[in-house]
Design a protein around this motif. Structure first.
Motif, PDB file in Angstrom:
ATOM      1  N   LEU A  32     -13.229   1.369  -3.669  1.00  0.00           N
ATOM      2  CA  LEU A  32     -13.325  -0.088  -3.695  1.00  0.00           C
ATOM      3  C   LEU A  32     -12.689  -0.669  -2.429  1.00  0.00           C
ATOM      4  N   TYR A  33     -11.544  -0.123  -2.039  1.00  0.00           N
ATOM      5  CA  TYR A  33     -10.880  -0.541  -0.803  1.00  0.00           C
ATOM      6  C   TYR A  33     -11.774  -0.256   0.405  1.00  0.00           C
ATOM      7  N   PHE A  34     -12.336   0.973   0.454  1.00  0.00           N
ATOM      8  CA  PHE A  34     -13.241   1.336   1.555  1.00  0.00           C
ATOM      9  C   PHE A  34     -14.385   0.327   1.670  1.00  0.00           C
ATOM     10  N   ASP A  35     -15.030   0.022   0.537  1.00  0.00           N
ATOM     11  CA  ASP A  35     -16.183  -0.873   0.550  1.00  0.00           C
ATOM     12  C   ASP A  35     -15.786  -2.270   1.027  1.00  0.00           C
ATOM     13  N   GLY A  36     -14.637  -2.756   0.547  1.00  0.00           N
ATOM     14  CA  GLY A  36     -14.172  -4.073   0.974  1.00  0.00           C
ATOM     15  C   GLY A  36     -13.849  -4.108   2.457  1.00  0.00           C
ATOM     16  N   TRP A  37     -13.217  -3.047   2.949  1.00  0.00           N
ATOM     17  CA  TRP A  37     -12.851  -2.957   4.370  1.00  0.00           C
ATOM     18  C   TRP A  37     -14.110  -2.922   5.233  1.00  0.00           C
ATOM     19  N   ALA A  38     -15.108  -2.167   4.796  1.00  0.00           N
ATOM     20  CA  ALA A  38     -16.312  -1.964   5.601  1.00  0.00           C
ATOM     21  C   ALA A  38     -17.204  -3.203   5.662  1.00  0.00           C
ATOM     22  N   THR A  39     -17.191  -4.019   4.604  1.00  0.00           N
ATOM     23  CA  THR A  39     -18.107  -5.159   4.533  1.00  0.00           C
ATOM     24  C   THR A  39     -17.400  -6.508   4.563  1.00  0.00           C
ATOM     25  N   GLY A  40     -16.054  -6.494   4.663  1.00  0.00           N
ATOM     26  CA  GLY A  40     -15.315  -7.750   4.654  1.00  0.00           C
ATOM     27  C   GLY A  40     -15.322  -8.441   3.309  1.00  0.00           C
ATOM     28  N   ASP A  41     -15.522  -7.667   2.252  1.00  0.00           N
ATOM     29  CA  ASP A  41     -15.577  -8.231   0.895  1.00  0.00           C
ATOM     30  C   ASP A  41     -14.151  -8.377   0.373  1.00  0.00           C
ATOM     31  N   THR A  42     -13.606  -9.579   0.459  1.00  0.00           N
ATOM     32  CA  THR A  42     -12.206  -9.807   0.071  1.00  0.00           C
ATOM     33  C   THR A  42     -11.988  -9.638  -1.430  1.00  0.00           C
ATOM     34  N   ALA A  43     -13.029  -9.845  -2.220  1.00  0.00           N
ATOM     35  CA  ALA A  43     -12.892  -9.661  -3.675  1.00  0.00           C
ATOM     36  C   ALA A  43     -12.623  -8.192  -3.994  1.00  0.00           C
ATOM     37  N   LYS A  44     -13.350  -7.288  -3.319  1.00  0.00           N
ATOM     38  CA  LYS A  44     -13.136  -5.866  -3.545  1.00  0.00           C
ATOM     39  C   LYS A  44     -11.755  -5.425  -3.048  1.00  0.00           C
ATOM     40  N   LEU A  45     -11.357  -5.916  -1.863  1.00  0.00           N
ATOM     41  CA  LEU A  45     -10.026  -5.581  -1.355  1.00  0.00           C
ATOM     42  C   LEU A  45      -8.947  -6.046  -2.325  1.00  0.00           C
ATOM     43  N   SER A  46      -9.066  -7.260  -2.813  1.00  0.00           N
ATOM     44  CA  SER A  46      -8.070  -7.809  -3.739  1.00  0.00           C
ATOM     45  C   SER A  46      -8.009  -7.019  -5.038  1.00  0.00           C
ATOM     46  N   LYS A  47      -9.167  -6.581  -5.510  1.00  0.00           N
ATOM     47  CA  LYS A  47      -9.211  -5.834  -6.769  1.00  0.00           C
ATOM     48  C   LYS A  47      -8.569  -4.459  -6.635  1.00  0.00           C
ATOM     49  N   ALA A  48      -8.645  -3.880  -5.426  1.00  0.00           N
ATOM     50  CA  ALA A  48      -8.085  -2.542  -5.215  1.00  0.00           C
ATOM     51  C   ALA A  48      -6.571  -2.562  -5.064  1.00  0.00           C
ATOM     52  N   MET A  49      -6.005  -3.705  -4.636  1.00  0.00           N
ATOM     53  CA  MET A  49      -4.580  -3.777  -4.320  1.00  0.00           C
ATOM     54  C   MET A  49      -3.811  -4.585  -5.365  1.00  0.00           C
ATOM     55  N   HIS A  50      -2.630  -4.128  -5.700  1.00  0.00           N
ATOM     56  CA  HIS A  50      -1.741  -4.825  -6.616  1.00  0.00           C
ATOM     57  C   HIS A  50      -1.238  -6.109  -5.952  1.00  0.00           C
ATOM     58  N   TYR A  51      -0.913  -7.119  -6.764  1.00  0.00           N
ATOM     59  CA  TYR A  51      -0.486  -8.403  -6.188  1.00  0.00           C
ATOM     60  C   TYR A  51       0.777  -8.247  -5.337  1.00  0.00           C
ATOM     61  N   SER A  52       1.585  -7.223  -5.638  1.00  0.00           N
ATOM     62  CA  SER A  52       2.845  -7.016  -4.909  1.00  0.00           C
ATOM     63  C   SER A  52       2.674  -6.166  -3.654  1.00  0.00           C
ATOM     64  N   CYS A  53       1.443  -5.763  -3.357  1.00  0.00           N
ATOM     65  CA  CYS A  53       1.204  -4.805  -2.274  1.00  0.00           C
ATOM     66  C   CYS A  53       1.633  -5.352  -0.921  1.00  0.00           C
ATOM     67  N   HIS A  54       2.301  -4.498  -0.139  1.00  0.00           N
ATOM     68  CA  HIS A  54       2.616  -4.794   1.251  1.00  0.00           C
ATOM     69  C   HIS A  54       1.956  -3.735   2.124  1.00  0.00           C
ATOM     70  N   LEU A  55       1.552  -4.149   3.320  1.00  0.00           N
ATOM     71  CA  LEU A  55       0.832  -3.263   4.213  1.00  0.00           C
ATOM     72  C   LEU A  55       1.522  -3.251   5.577  1.00  0.00           C
ATOM     73  N   LYS A  56       1.706  -2.059   6.099  1.00  0.00           N
ATOM     74  CA  LYS A  56       2.406  -1.892   7.373  1.00  0.00           C
ATOM     75  C   LYS A  56       1.471  -1.189   8.349  1.00  0.00           C
ATOM     76  N   ASN A  57       1.365  -1.729   9.541  1.00  0.00           N
ATOM     77  CA  ASN A  57       0.494  -1.163  10.563  1.00  0.00           C
ATOM     78  C   ASN A  57       1.317  -0.834  11.798  1.00  0.00           C
ATOM     79  N   TYR A  58       1.075   0.357  12.349  1.00  0.00           N
ATOM     80  CA  TYR A  58       1.796   0.778  13.546  1.00  0.00           C
ATOM     81  C   TYR A  58       0.882   0.593  14.746  1.00  0.00           C
ATOM     82  N   ARG A  59       1.307  -0.272  15.676  1.00  0.00           N
ATOM     83  CA  ARG A  59       0.479  -0.539  16.858  1.00  0.00           C
ATOM     84  C   ARG A  59       1.373  -0.907  18.042  1.00  0.00           C
ATOM     85  N   ASP A  60       1.044  -0.328  19.196  1.00  0.00           N
ATOM     86  CA  ASP A  60       1.775  -0.614  20.440  1.00  0.00           C
ATOM     87  C   ASP A  60       3.277  -0.401  20.283  1.00  0.00           C
ATOM     88  N   GLY A  61       3.625   0.669  19.582  1.00  0.00           N
ATOM     89  CA  GLY A  61       5.029   1.037  19.464  1.00  0.00           C
ATOM     90  C   GLY A  61       5.825   0.241  18.465  1.00  0.00           C
TER      91      GLY A  61
END
Length: 496
Positions: A32-61
């Motif tokens: 569900l996360y993959f599909d939302g990421w690939a198509t920009g479907d925010t409903a699918k992304l939201s459904k895959a992630m818990h409301y408390s979810c935090h996301l960390k990205n490593y970029r440029d050090g």
């Protein structure tokens, strides 16, 4: 009436949830996360992630932290990129309540690697935390070399990974071993069934210990599945058991499949096994005959009441799934496909989730097939090779439809194990099917497009060796087992 419909809908929702294993539910959430990421479907992304979810990205050090709402708000609807591919590298579940997963998203220019923490709630599995990084593709051309890891194995047949560095190896004419690949320490596992064939017969005898497979929930239940040739006073046959592996010993042995009758034929036992994405255990049983002159009027592989020459699908406890195909009255329990001669290798395609299998012919006729429910693969009525007994004329069976192979070789290869490659060491090989062979050629690389073979390449032309199994480690390393009295475990490394 309205209340009844609401109650029915709730029951169906609950049934659908519990009908899936935890692993399948987790994979559904990730997809569900993959599909939302690939198509920009925010409903699918939201459904895959818990409301408390935090996301960390490593970029440029440095790390960039997003809340769920911040992250989702960055997406806009778009067409799915035809060059995009996704892969679940591994899933690790604890107590059926929490889990960790590594996933990859490949675009035309970059590879995104995500590590998910997941949690099971009353509403199902959710992603509760994610850390990710982005790496531009660096295409490494393949310069494969063989690197011996273990030597002195007694005709190794199969291997299962306990971890990246620890494996279980089944020696056809030896022991069931626990091996540390780093220290090279080998520990025989005690308690193997005493009815295993103890002495090989004459020409063509390939009895012994065969497949070893771990339960998808092995970390919790310690179940291990073994296939081997069993014998009694009436002869030999293929047998599949389940046991608990603990303290380097097998206990609580349970027979799941016994391919009776016991007979004096000493070849083509089959014995390949794999757990499918549906959590069911798939098992291949060979036809057992060396030559077609011994076929009865209704060949074993075409007789639904005979256990030989078939592929079975069973539950992990040996019971029969209710959604197995129906082969009619009197069909042997668990039957999933028929018309099999000597299948040993089964592999799961992580992209399409289809199961593929290899098949031994007689004179030529070696095949690669896609497993389909209720299919009849034709042996010995149909073959892409020649019969061993030149005078054999197959019977004409009414109302029979035969499934053709996806690929067959023009020469004898004697294909055995096979696996789909998903690692990073050979980027240009990603998604390819690898097949080992006992005859000409030790390792074949097969490029596919859906169910069509686009290219077949034989590797290591200058060092052919009988090879029994090709397999991939949890971290994507590629290995083969050689079928020799002084057998080896060899890693395929990229020297580029």
């Amino acid at each position: 009436m309205k209340n009844t419909l609401v109650l029915l809908a709730l029951c169906l929702t609950c049934y659908s949830s519990f009908a899936q294993t935890d692993r399948q539910q987790i994979e559904t959430t990730i997809q569900l996360y993959f599909d939302g990421w690939a198509t920009g479907d925010t409903a699918k992304l939201s459904k895959a992630m818990h409301y408390s979810c935090h996301l960390k990205n490593y970029r440029d050090g440095r790390f960039i932290l997003f809340t769920k709402s911040d992250y989702v708000s960055r997406f806009r609807p778009k067409e799915r990129d035809k060059n995009l591919s996704t892969n679940i590298v591994y899933v690790d579940i604890t107590d059926n309540l929490i889990a960790g997963a590594k996933v990859e998203i490949h675009t035309a220019t970059d590879k995104f690697t995500d590590y998910f923490n997941l949690m099971k709630t009353t509403e199902g599995w959710f992603i509760v935390d994610k850390i990710s990084t982005r790496t531009p593709h660096r295409i490494r051309t393949a310069m494969p070399e063989k690197e011996p890891v273990l030597k002195g194995l007694s005709r190794p047949w199969s291997m299962a990974f306990l971890s990246e560095d620890e494996v279980i190896i089944s020696e056809k004419e030896g022991d069931l071993l626990r091996v540390n690949l780093r220290t090279k320490v080998r520990t025989p596992i005690k308690g193997y069934p005493t009815d295993v064939v103890g002495k090989m017969g004459g020409f063509g005898d390939n009895a012994g210990k065969f497949e070893v497979v771990l339960d998808p929930q092995f970390s919790q239940n310690k179940y291990i599945y073994l296939s081997y040739s069993a014998e009694n006073e009436a002869g030999k046959t293929t047998k599949v058991i389940r046991a608990i592996l603990e303290n380097d010993a097998l206990t609580n042995l349970k027979t799941l499949l016994l391919a009776t009758p016991y007979a004096n034929e000493c070849c083509h036992y089959g014995g390949g096994m794999i757990f499918g994405p549906d959590g069911k255990l798939y098992i291949s049983i060979g036809e057992r005959l060396f030559t077609e002159k011994d076929e009865p009027a209704l060949p074993f592989a075409q007789n639904v009441q005979d256990k030989r020459g078939k592929i079975y699908r069973i539950n992990s406890d040996g019971s029969i799934p209710s959604d197995n195909p129906n082969f009619g009255a009197g069909a042997t329990p668990g039957l999933y496909a028929m018309g099999i001669r000597a299948t040993q290798g089964l592999a799961h395609d992580p992209i399409s989730h289809k199961i593929w299998f290899s098949e031994h012919g007689t004179q030529q006729g070696d095949e690669i097939n896609v497993l389909k429910a209720g299919a009849n693969y034709g042996w010995p009525i149909k073959t892409s090779g020649k019969y061993r007994f030149e005078g054999y004329t197959p019977p004409k069976l009414k109302d029979s439809t035969y499934t053709a192979p996806v690929w067959f070789w023009q020469q004898t290869v004697a294909p055995t194990g096979l696996t789909f490659y998903t690692g990073d060491e050979f980027p240009t090989w990603k998604g390819n099917l690898f097949v080992t062979g006992l005859s000409k050629g030790s390792l074949w690389r097969v490029t596919l497009e859906n169910e069509t073979v686009k290219n077949v390449e034989e590797l290591f032309l200058d060092s052919r060796v009988r090879a029994r199994k090709v397999l991939q480690s949890p971290m994507g390393k590629l290995y083969i087992l050689t079928d020799e009295m002084n057998g080896q475990l060899i890693r395929i490394v990229n020297r580029n």
